[in-house]
Design a protein around this motif. Structure first.
Motif, PDB file in Angstrom:
ATOM      1  N   LEU A 106      31.941  47.228  44.972  1.00  9.19           N
ATOM      2  CA  LEU A 106      32.815  46.902  46.102  1.00  9.19           C
ATOM      3  C   LEU A 106      33.434  45.519  45.945  1.00  9.19           C
ATOM      4  N   GLY A 107      32.719  44.625  45.247  1.00  6.89           N
ATOM      5  CA  GLY A 107      33.271  43.293  44.996  1.00  6.89           C
ATOM      6  C   GLY A 107      34.498  43.339  44.112  1.00  6.89           C
ATOM      7  N   VAL A 108      34.535  44.280  43.176  1.00  3.50           N
ATOM      8  CA  VAL A 108      35.713  44.432  42.306  1.00  3.50           C
ATOM      9  C   VAL A 108      36.910  44.870  43.131  1.00  3.50           C
ATOM     10  N   ALA A 109      36.672  45.741  44.108  1.00  5.01           N
ATOM     11  CA  ALA A 109      37.767  46.179  44.979  1.00  5.01           C
ATOM     12  C   ALA A 109      38.360  44.993  45.724  1.00  5.01           C
ATOM     13  N   ARG A 110      37.488  44.071  46.166  1.00  9.98           N
ATOM     14  CA  ARG A 110      37.990  42.896  46.910  1.00  9.98           C
ATOM     15  C   ARG A 110      38.604  41.862  45.973  1.00  9.98           C
ATOM     16  N   LEU A 111      38.214  41.894  44.694  1.00  8.56           N
ATOM     17  CA  LEU A 111      38.788  40.948  43.730  1.00  8.56           C
ATOM     18  C   LEU A 111      40.266  41.231  43.483  1.00  8.56           C
ATOM     19  N   LYS A 112      40.630  42.501  43.550  1.00 13.07           N
ATOM     20  CA  LYS A 112      42.019  42.977  43.400  1.00 13.07           C
ATOM     21  C   LYS A 112      42.537  42.854  41.969  1.00 13.07           C
ATOM     22  N   SER A 113      42.416  41.676  41.354  1.00 15.16           N
ATOM     23  CA  SER A 113      42.821  41.530  39.950  1.00 15.16           C
ATOM     24  C   SER A 113      41.979  40.427  39.324  1.00 15.16           C
ATOM     25  N   GLY A 114      41.886  40.457  37.980  1.00 13.94           N
ATOM     26  CA  GLY A 114      41.072  39.442  37.327  1.00 13.94           C
ATOM     27  C   GLY A 114      41.131  39.577  35.822  1.00 13.94           C
ATOM     28  N   VAL A 115      40.216  38.887  35.146  1.00 18.48           N
ATOM     29  CA  VAL A 115      40.130  38.916  33.688  1.00 18.48           C
ATOM     30  C   VAL A 115      39.295  40.123  33.288  1.00 18.48           C
ATOM     31  N   ALA A 116      39.741  40.860  32.275  1.00 20.98           N
ATOM     32  CA  ALA A 116      38.997  42.022  31.788  1.00 20.98           C
ATOM     33  C   ALA A 116      39.134  42.101  30.280  1.00 20.98           C
ATOM     34  N   GLY A 117      38.186  42.809  29.652  1.00 18.41           N
ATOM     35  CA  GLY A 117      38.289  43.016  28.212  1.00 18.41           C
ATOM     36  C   GLY A 117      39.595  43.687  27.857  1.00 18.41           C
ATOM     37  N   ALA A 118      40.088  43.399  26.640  1.00 18.91           N
ATOM     38  CA  ALA A 118      41.378  43.952  26.214  1.00 18.91           C
ATOM     39  C   ALA A 118      41.219  45.071  25.196  1.00 18.91           C
ATOM     40  N   GLY A 119      39.980  45.476  24.926  1.00 19.19           N
ATOM     41  CA  GLY A 119      39.782  46.559  23.960  1.00 19.19           C
ATOM     42  C   GLY A 119      40.023  46.133  22.539  1.00 19.19           C
ATOM     43  N   GLU A 120      39.974  44.825  22.296  1.00 24.26           N
ATOM     44  CA  GLU A 120      40.205  44.285  20.961  1.00 24.26           C
ATOM     45  C   GLU A 120      39.377  43.018  20.813  1.00 24.26           C
TER      46      GLU A 120
ATOM     47  N   VAL B 229      40.177  53.499  39.090  1.00 22.60           N
ATOM     48  CA  VAL B 229      38.751  53.570  39.399  1.00 22.60           C
ATOM     49  C   VAL B 229      38.481  54.917  40.068  1.00 22.60           C
ATOM     50  N   ASN B 230      37.491  55.636  39.564  1.00 21.85           N
ATOM     51  CA  ASN B 230      37.136  56.932  40.151  1.00 21.85           C
ATOM     52  C   ASN B 230      36.438  56.788  41.498  1.00 21.85           C
ATOM     53  N   GLU B 231      35.604  55.720  41.624  1.00 23.28           N
ATOM     54  CA  GLU B 231      34.855  55.563  42.873  1.00 23.28           C
ATOM     55  C   GLU B 231      34.415  54.109  43.025  1.00 23.28           C
ATOM     56  N   PHE B 232      34.542  53.595  44.247  1.00 18.59           N
ATOM     57  CA  PHE B 232      34.030  52.264  44.574  1.00 18.59           C
ATOM     58  C   PHE B 232      32.691  52.424  45.302  1.00 18.59           C
ATOM     59  N   VAL B 233      31.650  51.796  44.774  1.00 16.81           N
ATOM     60  CA  VAL B 233      30.315  51.881  45.371  1.00 16.81           C
ATOM     61  C   VAL B 233      29.626  50.529  45.239  1.00 16.81           C
ATOM     62  N   ASP B 234      28.568  50.340  46.018  1.00 23.03           N
ATOM     63  CA  ASP B 234      27.760  49.124  45.918  1.00 23.03           C
ATOM     64  C   ASP B 234      26.918  49.224  44.650  1.00 23.03           C
ATOM     65  N   LEU B 235      27.187  48.354  43.662  1.00 24.48           N
ATOM     66  CA  LEU B 235      26.494  48.426  42.371  1.00 24.48           C
ATOM     67  C   LEU B 235      25.742  47.153  42.011  1.00 24.48           C
ATOM     68  N   SER B 236      25.899  46.089  42.768  1.00 18.55           N
ATOM     69  CA  SER B 236      25.341  44.808  42.327  1.00 18.55           C
ATOM     70  C   SER B 236      24.064  44.453  43.067  1.00 18.55           C
ATOM     71  N   LEU B 237      23.251  43.624  42.427  1.00 18.14           N
ATOM     72  CA  LEU B 237      22.042  43.105  43.051  1.00 18.14           C
ATOM     73  C   LEU B 237      22.410  42.064  44.095  1.00 18.14           C
TER      74      LEU B 237
END
Length: 591
Positions: free
Chosen positions: A366-380, A396-404
């Motif tokens: 859910l935090g990623v959903a609130r982040l909206k945009s950010g730095v991510a791997g580029a596959g290289e 994203v297929n589904e937003f869920v609570d995933l973090s500690l």
């Protein structure tokens, strides 16, 4: 009081239980130093005080002192189970594999399950728990709603082949457990049974003199719809617990949730940019290189769930909660992909996995959903994307609570900042529902004759863990400080000059008067220096110490010392037994 004994210093109650015993006749081998493998306080002190001895990795023998304390935990548990209507049974320790295959746990339980074959090559297990066995009994014996509700319990040795047994009784392979199982006709009845056991457990741990908390927990391999753990708070605890100081919310860290934590949303009107980020595979080094906050980085973790690749996204400053991820995957166990698997599935090196263009299922915190945009791997290798945006750049297929949950996160019930404490799990209650009764065909006939599966609950307490947890909470630099309810003996009686007839006679007389009042007494009759006796008395942690010496008798007094606060008072010889009895009763009344 009670039964006559061959040993003149031994006193038994009318049931044959030992009330008074001399030290030299007891197997109580105290040690000055703990063995090297003892890591935590309870393990060290229980070995040094002669309560337990190691037989093999994760397997311990109880010596007389330890067994006396263990039996006191048993009596407390048995009393509370009886109070709430549970009935005691004793189930077989060795269980046929067929029952475990019926429930589906033969393959699910993993290497912790100790499997063996008999001479006819039939498969068995040494029971780590008894859901299958008790369900088998009930499906054979219970026919009607008139037989319900039913709650059965036992106190028995279990075995789980822990990969890393440690901490003495805290995480052993063989252990003694109280397990209870409730059977009801419907959810409403099952809830009543659950909360009855919840109250019983609160009573048990209160009577044991422990500081504890009941916290929401994950059901794990036992299964079920909801559960609570009973945690004894201690710095040495293996589990982390999230508490709210402003309300009653408490949960195991695996289960804990929070309201949205502080997070700075990324810009959504900036273009996707590929940046060269040499040797930045991990979040901290990437944040330093780009001069950004760790929270602005989308951490992409590739898991395999029964062979299916799943990409889990969380903010860079958070940690993944594997229990929450497993729940999001409908109970399938997520295994973090190896670098080789990441190359095979995603075609990129570990550390540069990207959600952009990924052809796998993506779950995002859910935090990623609130982040909206950010730095991510580029596959290289050595490249990352800046301003990677959900929906525009990846789906994203589904937003869920995933973090500690972390300390300072807002409480999900009142919004105040959560705190994280360490705890030792000593008990666990589960509402199982229909998991076992459906799988194993445990049904009953209702008032109209219709067959329905029984609704189950199960409830466990680790007896050795409870003792070890009490030791973790109650000690000082000199040894154990047992709560009165768990102490192997309530009073340590120390005659300092046992060869002096007056000292000997006074100690013998005090022993008689104390045991006549029902007080448990260990007499240190050894021909040792006073300092040795005092040190062993502190190490053993008996709540009260009564010292009889030439000096005290010359004043007509007995010295009484409380182990917990070290207060010392002198009382007249004639009043010593009565005073000690009052102190014992007062301490027991508080538990």
């Amino acid at each position: 009081m009670g039964i006559n004994c061959h040993d003149p210093w031994t006193r038994l109650d009318p049931h044959g239980e030992v009330l008074g015993q001399r030290f030299s006749a007891y197997l109580a081998p105290t040690l000055k130093e703990a063995p090297a493998e003892a890591e935590i306080v309870s393990h060290k002190l229980m070995i040094r005080a002669g309560l337990i001895r190691r037989l093999a990795s994760g397997i311990y023998n109880y010596l007389p002192m330890g067994l006396r304390s263990l039996r006191k935990v048993e009596r407390i548990i048995r009393g509370e189970m009886n109070r709430f209507g549970a009935r005691e049974v004793l189930l077989a320790a060795v269980q046929p594999a067929e029952l475990w295959k019926e429930s589906g746990r033969w393959d699910q339980f993993g290497p912790e399950l100790l499997r063996l074959k008999d001479r006819n090559d039939r498969d068995y297990v040494v029971g780590p728990t008894h859901e299958e066995v008790i369900t088998d009994i009930i499906r054979r014996e219970v026919r009607s709603f008139r037989d319900l509700p039913l709650n059965l319990f036992q106190i028995q040795t279990k075995f789980r082949d822990e990969i890393r047994p440690r901490f003495g009784l805290m995480r052993g392979r063989e252990f003694i457990m109280k397990d209870a199982y409730s059977f009801d006709a419907d959810d409403e009845g099952a809830d009543r049974s659950y909360w009855d056991m919840f109250k019983a457990y609160q009573n048990v741990f209160k009577r044991c003199g422990l500081s504890f908390a009941a916290v929401e927990a994950n059901s794990g391999p036992i299964g079920g719809s909801f559960s609570h753990e009973f945690m004894v708070l201690a710095e040495s605890g293996e589990d982390s617990v999230a508490f709210c100081p402003a309300c009653s919310y408490a949960a195991n860290l695996e289960k804990a949730q929070s309201l949205p934590y502080a997070l700075t949303p990324g810009e959504t009107d900036l273009p996707l940019v590929k940046a060269h980020t040499p040797n930045c595979r991990h979040v901290p080094e990437l944040a330093r290189f780009l001069n950004v906050k760790e929270e602005s980085i989308v951490k992409s973790l590739l898991f395999l769930a029964e062979g299916e690749p799943v990409l889990a996204l969380i903010p860079g400053h958070r940690e993944i909660n594997p229990v929450k991820l497993r729940e999001a995957l409908d109970g399938r166990e997520p295994i973090l992909a190896t670098p080789e698997e990441a190359e095979r599935v995603m075609g990129v090196p570990m550390g540069y996995v990207t959600p952009v263009g990924a052809q796998v299922r993506i779950l995002a915190d859910l935090g990623v959903a609130r982040l909206k945009s950010g730095v991510a791997g580029a596959g290289e290798k050595d490249y990352h994307y800046l301003n990677a945006q959900i929906d525009r750049d990846f789906k994203v297929n589904e937003f869920v609570d995933l973090s500690l949950v972390e300390a300072g996160d807002p409480c999900p019930e009142c919004g105040e900042a959560l705190t994280i404490k360490r705890g030792i799990e000593v008990g666990h209650v589960f509402k199982l529902g229909l998991k076992y009764s459906k799988a194993m065909g445990a049904t009953f006939a209702g008032p109209d004759g219709t067959e329905a599966p029984l609704v189950m609950g199960c409830y466990g307490i680790g007896l050795g863990r409870t003792l070890a947890a009490a030791a973790e909470q109650n000690h000082d630099q000199d040894g154990l400080i047992w709560p009165m309810a768990l102490a192997p003996f309530q009073v340590g009686l120390l005659p300092l000059q046992p060869k002096n007839p007056k000292v000997w006679a006074a100690a013998f007389n005090l022993l008689d008067r104390l045991t006549a009042l029902g007080v448990e007494v260990l007499v240190d009759d050894r021909d040792e220096r006073p300092g040795v006796k005092f040190k062993d008395a502190d190490l053993l942690g008996l709540p009260l110490r009564a010292t009889v010496s030439e000096k005290s008798l010359a004043k007509g007094q007995v010295e009484i010392k409380k182990r917990a606060d070290r207060t010392v008072v002198d009382v007249p010889v004639a009043e010593a037994a009565g005073e000690l009895k009052k102190l014992v009763d007062a301490a027991l009344a508080l538990s």
